[in-house]
Design an enzyme around this catalytic site. Sequence first.
Site, short mmCIF file in Angstrom:
data_model
loop_
_atom_site.label_atom_id
_atom_site.label_comp_id
_atom_site.label_asym_id
_atom_site.label_seq_id
_atom_site.Cartn_x
_atom_site.Cartn_y
_atom_site.Cartn_z
N SER A 123 -30.69 8.75 35.51
CA SER A 123 -31.98 9.19 36.07
C SER A 123 -31.85 9.64 37.52
O SER A 123 -32.81 9.62 38.27
CB SER A 123 -33.04 8.06 35.99
OG SER A 123 -33.11 7.54 34.70
N SER A 161 -37.04 24.74 -6.18
CA SER A 161 -37.80 25.08 -7.39
C SER A 161 -38.19 23.84 -8.18
O SER A 161 -37.54 22.78 -8.09
CB SER A 161 -36.98 26.02 -8.27
OG SER A 161 -35.83 25.35 -8.72
N THR A 205 -31.15 23.92 -2.64
CA THR A 205 -31.34 22.73 -1.80
C THR A 205 -30.64 21.51 -2.37
O THR A 205 -30.56 20.47 -1.70
CB THR A 205 -32.85 22.41 -1.62
OG1 THR A 205 -33.40 22.12 -2.92
CG2 THR A 205 -33.61 23.53 -0.98
N CYS A 247 -36.17 15.89 22.28
CA CYS A 247 -36.48 15.80 23.71
C CYS A 247 -37.95 15.52 24.01
O CYS A 247 -38.26 14.69 24.85
CB CYS A 247 -36.14 17.10 24.42
SG CYS A 247 -34.44 17.61 24.29
N ALA A 261 -28.45 15.76 25.39
CA ALA A 261 -27.21 15.00 25.64
C ALA A 261 -27.47 13.50 25.55
O ALA A 261 -26.82 12.79 24.79
CB ALA A 261 -26.64 15.37 27.01
N GLU A 277 -34.76 7.87 32.19
CA GLU A 277 -34.45 6.80 31.24
C GLU A 277 -35.49 5.70 31.05
O GLU A 277 -35.61 5.17 29.94
CB GLU A 277 -33.14 6.12 31.69
CG GLU A 277 -31.93 7.01 31.62
CD GLU A 277 -30.77 6.42 32.37
OE1 GLU A 277 -30.88 6.29 33.61
OE2 GLU A 277 -29.78 6.05 31.75
C1 LIG Z 1 -33.69 18.33 3.32
C2 LIG Z 1 -34.14 18.05 1.92
C3 LIG Z 1 -35.21 17.20 1.72
C4 LIG Z 1 -35.63 16.92 0.42
N1 LIG Z 1 -36.66 16.04 0.24
C5 LIG Z 1 -37.06 15.74 -1.02
C6 LIG Z 1 -38.10 14.80 -1.26
O1 LIG Z 1 -38.70 14.28 -0.32
N2 LIG Z 1 -38.45 14.52 -2.54
C7 LIG Z 1 -37.81 15.11 -3.60
O2 LIG Z 1 -38.16 14.83 -4.74
N3 LIG Z 1 -36.83 15.99 -3.41
C8 LIG Z 1 -36.44 16.31 -2.16
N4 LIG Z 1 -35.43 17.20 -1.96
C9 LIG Z 1 -34.76 17.75 -3.13
C10 LIG Z 1 -35.32 19.07 -3.53
O3 LIG Z 1 -36.64 18.95 -3.92
C11 LIG Z 1 -34.47 19.56 -4.68
O4 LIG Z 1 -33.18 19.75 -4.18
C12 LIG Z 1 -35.00 20.86 -5.20
O5 LIG Z 1 -36.22 20.73 -5.83
C13 LIG Z 1 -34.02 21.49 -6.16
O6 LIG Z 1 -34.44 22.78 -6.44
P1 LIG Z 1 -33.55 24.04 -6.07
O7 LIG Z 1 -34.24 25.19 -6.62
O8 LIG Z 1 -33.25 24.08 -4.64
O9 LIG Z 1 -32.24 23.67 -6.88
P2 LIG Z 1 -30.82 24.26 -6.77
O10 LIG Z 1 -30.05 23.58 -5.70
O11 LIG Z 1 -30.86 25.72 -6.72
O12 LIG Z 1 -30.26 23.76 -8.19
C14 LIG Z 1 -30.18 22.38 -8.43
C15 LIG Z 1 -29.68 22.07 -9.83
O13 LIG Z 1 -30.68 22.37 -10.77
C16 LIG Z 1 -30.18 23.21 -11.80
N5 LIG Z 1 -31.24 24.12 -12.17
C17 LIG Z 1 -32.06 24.79 -11.34
N6 LIG Z 1 -32.94 25.49 -12.04
C18 LIG Z 1 -32.66 25.27 -13.34
C19 LIG Z 1 -33.24 25.72 -14.54
N7 LIG Z 1 -34.28 26.51 -14.57
N8 LIG Z 1 -32.68 25.29 -15.69
C20 LIG Z 1 -31.61 24.48 -15.71
N9 LIG Z 1 -31.05 24.02 -14.59
C21 LIG Z 1 -31.58 24.41 -13.42
C22 LIG Z 1 -28.99 23.89 -11.20
O14 LIG Z 1 -28.05 24.21 -12.19
C23 LIG Z 1 -28.45 22.85 -10.24
O15 LIG Z 1 -27.58 22.00 -10.89
C24 LIG Z 1 -34.99 17.51 -0.69
C25 LIG Z 1 -33.91 18.38 -0.48
C26 LIG Z 1 -33.49 18.66 0.82
C27 LIG Z 1 -32.34 19.58 1.05
S1 FES Z 2 -36.48 20.58 23.32
FE1 FES Z 2 -36.56 19.99 21.27
S2 FES Z 2 -34.57 19.26 20.91
FE2 FES Z 2 -34.55 19.63 23.01
#
Ligand SMILES: Cc1cc2nc3c(=O)[nH]c(=O)nc-3n(C[C@H](O)[C@H](O)[C@H](O)COP(=O)(O)OP(=O)(O)OC[C@H]3O[C@@H](n4cnc5c(N)ncnc54)[C@H](O)[C@@H]3O)c2cc1C
Ligand code: FES
Length: 1333
Positions: A1084, A354, A269, A153, A801, A1265
């Site tokens: 509008s 991580s 993630t 917004c 909306a 708008e």
């Molecule tokens: C909204 C969003 C934006 C993102 N943007 C980026 C970006 O711009 N650039 C980028 O590079 N990445 C990006 N990511 C990816 C993100 O960096 C990775 O998903 C993240 O680093 C994975 O780490 P985690 O701990 O969340 O993994 P998890 O989801 O907890 O695990 C992921 C996988 O890794 C394995 N694993 C984890 N730790 C170990 C370990 N120690 N040994 C063996 N296997 C292991 C798990 O078994 C699993 O299969 C993005 C993710 C999201 C959701």
């Molecule tokens: S005020 Fe931020 S989405 Fe509507």
Amino acid sequence: MSSSKGDNVCFFINGKKVIEENADPETNLLSFLRQRMRLTGTKYGCGGGGCGACTVMVSRYLPTTKTIAHHSANACLLPLCQLHGAAITTVESVGSTKTRIHPVQERIAKAHGSQCGFCTPGMVMSMYTLLRNKPQICLDDITQALAGNLCRCTGYRPIIDGCRTFCQEQESNCCQVNGSATCCRDLEGTPEEPEDEAPKLFNKEEFLPLDPTQELIFPPELILMSEASNPQLLTFRSERMSWVSPATLDQLVELKSRNPKAPLVVGNTNVGPDVKFKGVFHPLVISPTRVPELFQFSQTPDGVWVGAGNSLAQLQALLEKLLPQFPQEKTELIRALIQQLGNVGSQQIRNVASLGGNIMSAYPNSDLNPVLAAGKSRVSVISDGGRREVPLNQDFFVGFGKTSLKPEEILLSVFIPFTTKGELVRAFRHAPRKESAFATVAAGMRVLFSEGSAVVQDMSVYFGGVGPATVAAAKTCSAIVSKPWCEETLSQAYQVLLEELVLPPSAPGAKVEFRRSLTLSFLFKFHLEVLHQLRETNVVTHDVPARIEPLPREIHPSLQEFQHVPQDQSHQDPVGRPIMHRSAISHATGEAVYCDDMPKVDGELFLALVTSSRAHAKITGVDFSQALQIPGVVDVITVADIPGKKVRSQFGYDEELLAENEVSCVGQMICAVVAESRALAKRGARAVRVDYEDLPDPVFTFEEAMGRSSFFEPRRVLERGDVTEAFKTVDRVHSGELRLGGQEHFYMETQSMLVVPVGEERELNVYISSQWPTLVQEVVAETLDIPSNRVTCHVKRIGGAFGGKVTKTSILAGITSVAAWKTNRAVRCVLDRGDDMLITGGRHPLLGKYKVGFMNDGRILAADLQYYILGGNTLDDSLMVMEKMLISMDNVYNIPNLRGRGTACRTNLPSNTAFRGFGVPQALTVVESMLDDVATLLGRPTYEVQEMNFYRGPSTTHYGLEFSPDTLLRCWEDCKVKSDYAARRQAALHFNQQNRWKKRGVAITPIKYGVGYGISVLSQAAALVNIYKDGSVLVTHGGAEMGQGVHTKMQQVASRELHIPASKIYISESSTGAVPNNSLSAASFGTDSNGMAVQNACQILYQRLEPFRQKNPKGPWESWVGAAFFQRVNLSASGFYRGPDLNMDWEKKKGKLYTYFTFGVCCSEVELDCLTGEYRTVRADLVVDIGKSLNPSVDIGQIEGAFMQGMGLFTMEELKYSPLGLLYTRGPSQYKIPAVCDVPLRFNVYLLPDSENPHAIYSSKGIGEPTVFLGSSVFFAIKDAVAAARSESGALGLFSLNSPATPERACLACSSPFTKMVPVSEPGSFQPWALNI
Ligand SMILES: Cc1cc2nc3c(=O)[nH]c(=O)nc-3n(C[C@H](O)[C@H](O)[C@H](O)COP(=O)(O)OP(=O)(O)OC[C@H]3O[C@@H](n4cnc5c(N)ncnc54)[C@H](O)[C@@H]3O)c2cc1C
Ligand code: FES
Ligand code: FES
């Protein structure tokens, strides 16, 4: 596993202990907060970590350092089981209107940073966490903290302005309107300040100070819990799934060796989104977060070992701490990693994701892996077979999501080597949005020279985003090694690189040419970087080409100029003053109630939809037996259950509520599953099996629709003069075309509703997020075959909306009401973001063709425009959108012979619908492109051709409407002055001469926008005003509050008319029970029509109180009200507004459609990196004529928000469909709307002074708008910059640039030596990954 009964998860929420027995490993914190704890301030926006609406603060005690660490995180990705020992803070405990509000909440609200308010709690939590960690902040901290919080917004400017009041450093408030530091203007002040000072939007002097001592303390119990070592394995179980948390490395190794397929979940993630969006199911999950070895850090003479469990934010902090401890030559890799880490996801993602997870996720476009690999990192892994070290090289990354490690191996730590003298490492990335977006291409490059030599000794280059895995450019490196670092070596290397990294033309993700050219551009950028280093160390002594500096990113204070209210206006009268949105504080505290925040009704069910997976097919069978077998699934609703009308009809076209025999797009609704919970309803929907028989030749593209005459009738023509004849008389004729992509509404609150059967006489209450409650009432009544008087539709507020909550919302309400009817239970339906994007359609893509006849002096005498829009599989609003395009096509230009033809194409894609601007932004971009072409052909600046063709003096539109363009011309002149247009064009020319690879472009764009529907029947409104005995006033009117501030404005109107302070006036909701037969809130027009109705009701009441006022002139108000009550005077009045008669005769091509126009002009300037297509809007100045603003803060908010939405439309938002018609872009990870990083660095808005409008309330004008289209000035500025780049490559004259001007399009259009090197595959010789519509 420890026992058959699981352990308890113990954590704190807002200072209260939560012990969750039998915690379900499938539950995430967001649903726990919202559904279990009834803490609904934390919002659902996407469920995938991409929008920030669900941001909370997570705090943990760290026994090793004996400190408490706070970080922001996305609750939608936080598994409940991961929270053992954590303290969660949600927006509710930050501050509340019942106790005290927090300064963050206050400042965002009072700086007008909240419109619909749906994003606001998330913004508050990101800022709050930042300030908890760092009370002394700078602007960079704010933009980083908010990078992952989307707002659809506001355009972010007011949020930043509110937050930057926490910055300690004295920032210059200079608007630099005149391009010099002498034009400083102080932005602070109050509305009541002296007339000679400019009025201000807010007064920062009145803000509460930040007092960190007031914050909730960390629960001591959790400190004790963390300090007491617990070597026990913890197990949390549900019926389907187990979550095991080992405490020691041995336990972890044993678990993993016994369960090699079980993922190790750290940040969730990667695993989380896979479970949610791809339906992956893990019966067992191992959480290694309690194993200390994964979080260790150690240093050796050659580098550092970092535990794989560390979050990316921890890694970044660690590396930043190391940096000053070592000489620069040792930290080349570390610096490259720090740079790249800053770009991974958002702050919320980096806080939990991580290092090990990132490496092991093995994303093809990972940011870190190419840099780690190029820097010769290695990892230490452990399994029951022992430990080993593995280099992170081309053999490690074996495919999409796959590494060479064995499934039972655990990544323990990562070695980051120090670099040596003569070694250089750099990281590169390009993403569709500057921040919070996965990379399109990422690269890590390393080169080693022997001391004092420019001859390459060793080199490693890795890329992400150019194949299924991180890849090494080994042959390219070999081609360079042993050679001197010079132009000649590199020129040969480009060719090798092209041959080495081949992407097939149908590669997933498309952008094949662009990605390949990026690999070359990055190598070139590296070349320059290295040359400079060699020059600085005197290894080479010749001159080297200039470095490519990064694009500017500092956001400067902006300027909002508006007028004082008249001096004699009462202080109590709020009209014309910058009054804060009436719910802004409640938005910021999370207390504002949206549809899905309503508590569960007894016996409530949830509804999930089953949609078509085919674009065009016969339905040969629907089998829901499997779904009904799932315990908790209650029923399946099909078309046979609809007791009344099964279709919605418009202009002779029917739209089925639920498909019966045939489907005509992917995403069409077929049936719905109702169940006891959301999760069960979704599982049930997945279990429904639909069989299809494909029908031939689905229609997706313009060409296919035209080839098969697949159109909605009627097709329209509008013409004035004699276009055919005029073409014979002009000096020159030119033809061109422009394509504009569609746009997703991306309202932050997805479609939401709750239908509650009252239990008697077929009565239903519908609570819904809809722009048109009356239409919902009508559709529900028709669908159930009951009278409208049995259906009451309530709209409290809408979380955004933009036109997307009109037609499809009412159809969804029809389906949900059938479910409530059939089961006789309350039914809630809240669409997931993916379903919402899939089902509900958006802005119409346009193919515009034009033929223009003009004189050599620039006068345009004839234009023939043809508009094709993609309507989709049903008509919806397509016909009206196309008509509005033709009606608006003259824009501000008096083209004496003008013809427009409009056609809505029928396709097998989801039906498109109303979207802010209703076709005008697309239509006018074609017209402006046409003028731009004329200017280019004549070798003149575009603004001269624009000016030459303006309407001037008393004017008549091409459909015969008389109007005066005087204030438009004033906007134009003012904009040129305020933006310093002439000087900046010169400065841009100068800049372009100085810079080979970066170019600046400037464009100025005007708009004339007809306000209202142009349809008499919709030009009416009603209001009900009740005065209660205590003097408080309740206003209900026909408008729906969706962030546009209509309730705030209505409160202002009532306050003025009743002569009472706004604080005595309340607006609770919009309800068809209180105010029937409303028009929709759109066009509008909401303030114009409802304002008149509220005024009318208030005037009636004020008149009724007149005798009591006369008797007791001093009042107070309450005494008049009391006296009136005792005299049996009716203290309730309804007001009505009957708008003017409007008409359009398409046969005669004449009409009276509007009573006035809103005018505006915008000048934008961009800086473009020609090698990557990345750009930054360095400045935007908008001058807008909105008559006398009823509320400057709300109106400026609309202007800025619409401009940013337009900028998104014209420069970044791209919908992608598979060749079979499936929408790929179904969430913020794939579909990029503007974020904080996209705010123009100088963003100034000026409301034109001294403008009157006799046709709307208090001389105001509608503004919701118009300025969407002004976002196109950024598009034209990019085009201007591209033209400058092309001219350096010798490509002069016309070129085509379609919208959106994404970095891909801009980069390829620049026609650089690198883009030219990339071979282009012959269209038709391959199946593209995405449709080219
Ligand atoms: C909204 C969003 C934006 C993102 N943007 C980026 C970006 O711009 N650039 C980028 O590079 N990445 C990006 N990511 C990816 C993100 O960096 C990775 O998903 C993240 O680093 C994975 O780490 P985690 O701990 O969340 O993994 P998890 O989801 O907890 O695990 C992921 C996988 O890794 C394995 N694993 C984890 N730790 C170990 C370990 N120690 N040994 C063996 N296997 C292991 C798990 O078994 C699993 O299969 C993005 C993710 C999201 C959701
Ligand atoms: S005020 Fe931020 S989405 Fe509507
Ligand atoms: S809902 Fe969690 S980030 Fe969007």
